[in-house]
Design an enzyme around this catalytic site. Structure first.
Site: not given
Ligand code: GLA
Length: 381
Positions: A135, A209, A318, A346
């Protein structure tokens, strides 16, 4: 206050001058309403803006991380609840947020070992997730203050935020100028439009997110939500959650959401990919053709009747089932966020694309405008 015969209340400071709300028809200035949400350690003010629509839905966004901090959505009886996880204070967003409501960049999701090669040059990024980059790094776009673009924002309807990421920031090449525009439509859609330009070849993957709980943030886990994902394939991961490079069929596995299923129905199955992810934390390859804009997923919560549909121009999604939430975070209104109290949808390009030439490219070159859009559309059943 009486202004030219109209009853008015000064209710908020505005970007320029004073915004005056009137019970008559006149409004002195049409600038964006803002309130101060908090101050950073260096004393920089962080502002909160509220968008509202005719159906009574509202969304609040802060300039720190271009973060969505609340989203009030009606249920089947018209009762509104805040359906995104978050905090009451800026300090919590700065110090302990697992990306609640954040805008993620420069590269959403993981880049294996935090390295990639572009045009023969090897780049090393900040490593902040085991051996990998996640991220955007240690100080990704979720941890910077974004500027408000007044010209492109429409009072109460849309908010345009910009951030210029310097050449070399978190290890990425090129100065990237990113813009995110949040809009709330009268059709109960939260629309997010992203654009970006660069002065050197770089990689970009911007996403949003929010952790949703359609029963209301803090009101139990999300295992009963029914989920549909329009994807026949997903990208299997290794134990560091990095895609192996393969595209795997969801058929006959707990990853199959082509027929709506409760999130919790198969989450504890002894399926290797679920073990690796600690639950769902994978990238689904959407069936729609890319870059066309279309439906990616739909979630439904039966006690409130709330439905969210996710539409996007992105090729993938995601789906993360809040596996790292463990009750240690106290969110808005003092509510504790226990294991799987929220889920994320996401929209994105595939994780680790800079190291996987077979995946759709995330390279952005100078002279080209990166442009993607995602809509979270709310309704009830
Ligand atoms: C994303 C990742 C997860 C986790 C979250 C934050 O969605 O895919 O594995 O790291 O962010 O906790």
């Amino acid at each position: 206050m009486n202004l030219r015969g109209i009853q008015c209340n000064v209710f908020m400071i505005a970007l320029t001058g004073i915004l005056i709300s009137c019970s008559g028809t006149k409004q002195e200035t049409a600038t964006m309403e803002k309130t101060i949400f908090g101050k950073t350690l260096e004393g920089r003010e962080v502002y909160l803006f509220q968008l509202k629509n005719k159906s009574g839905m509202n969304a609040s966004i802060i300039t720190f991380g271009a973060t969505l901090v609340s989203l009030n959505v009606p249920d089947r009886n018209g009762v509104k609840s805040d359906i995104v996880l978050g905090f009451d204070s800026l300090t919590s967003y700065m110090n302990q947020s697992p990306y609640f409501g954040s805008t993620i960049g420069r590269y959403g999701n993981r880049i294996g070992k935090g390295t990639f090669e572009l045009n023969g040059v090897k780049y090393s990024l900040a490593v902040n997730n085991g051996a990998n980059h996640l991220h955007g790094g240690l100080k990704g776009f979720d941890k910077v203050i974004w500027d408000v673009d007044q010209k492109e924002s429409v009072q109460g309807k849309s908010l345009a935020l910009t951030y210029v990421s310097k050449d070399g920031e978190e290890g990425y090449p090129g100065t990237l100028t990113a813009k995110v525009v949040y809009s709330l439509t009268d059709g109960n859609e939260l629309r997010i439009d992203y654009t970006a330009t660069t002065d050197k070849p770089t990689v970009v993957n911007l996403t949003h997110h929010s952790y949703f709980n359609l029963a209301g943030a803090g009101n139990g886990d999300i295992l009963g939500h029914e989920l549909f994902i329009d994807a026949d394939r997903f990208t299997p991961i290794d134990s560091g959650l990095i895609p192996t490079g393969e595209l795997k069929s969801v058929r006959g596995t707990p990853m199959d959401f082509t027929t709506p299923a409760a999130i919790g129905a198969r989450i504890n199955d002894s399926y290797e990919q679920l073990k690796k992810g600690g639950g769902y934390d994978h990238n689904w390859v959407l069936n729609k053709s890319t870059p066309s804009f279309g439906l990616a997923a739909r979630a439904y919560e039966k006690t409130t009747g709330r439905v969210v549909e996710v539409l996007t121009s992105e090729p993938a999604l995601q789906f993360y089932s809040g596996n790292f939430l463990d009750g240690t975070l106290t969110g808005k209104g003092g509510k504790k966020y226990e294991h799987r109290f929220g889920f994320c949808l996401e929209t994105q390009h595939y994780p680790d694309s800079p190291n996987k030439p077979q995946f759709p490219s995330t390279v952005l070159n100078p002279g080209v405008v990166y442009k993607t859009s995602t809509v979270y559309r709310f309704s009830t059943r």
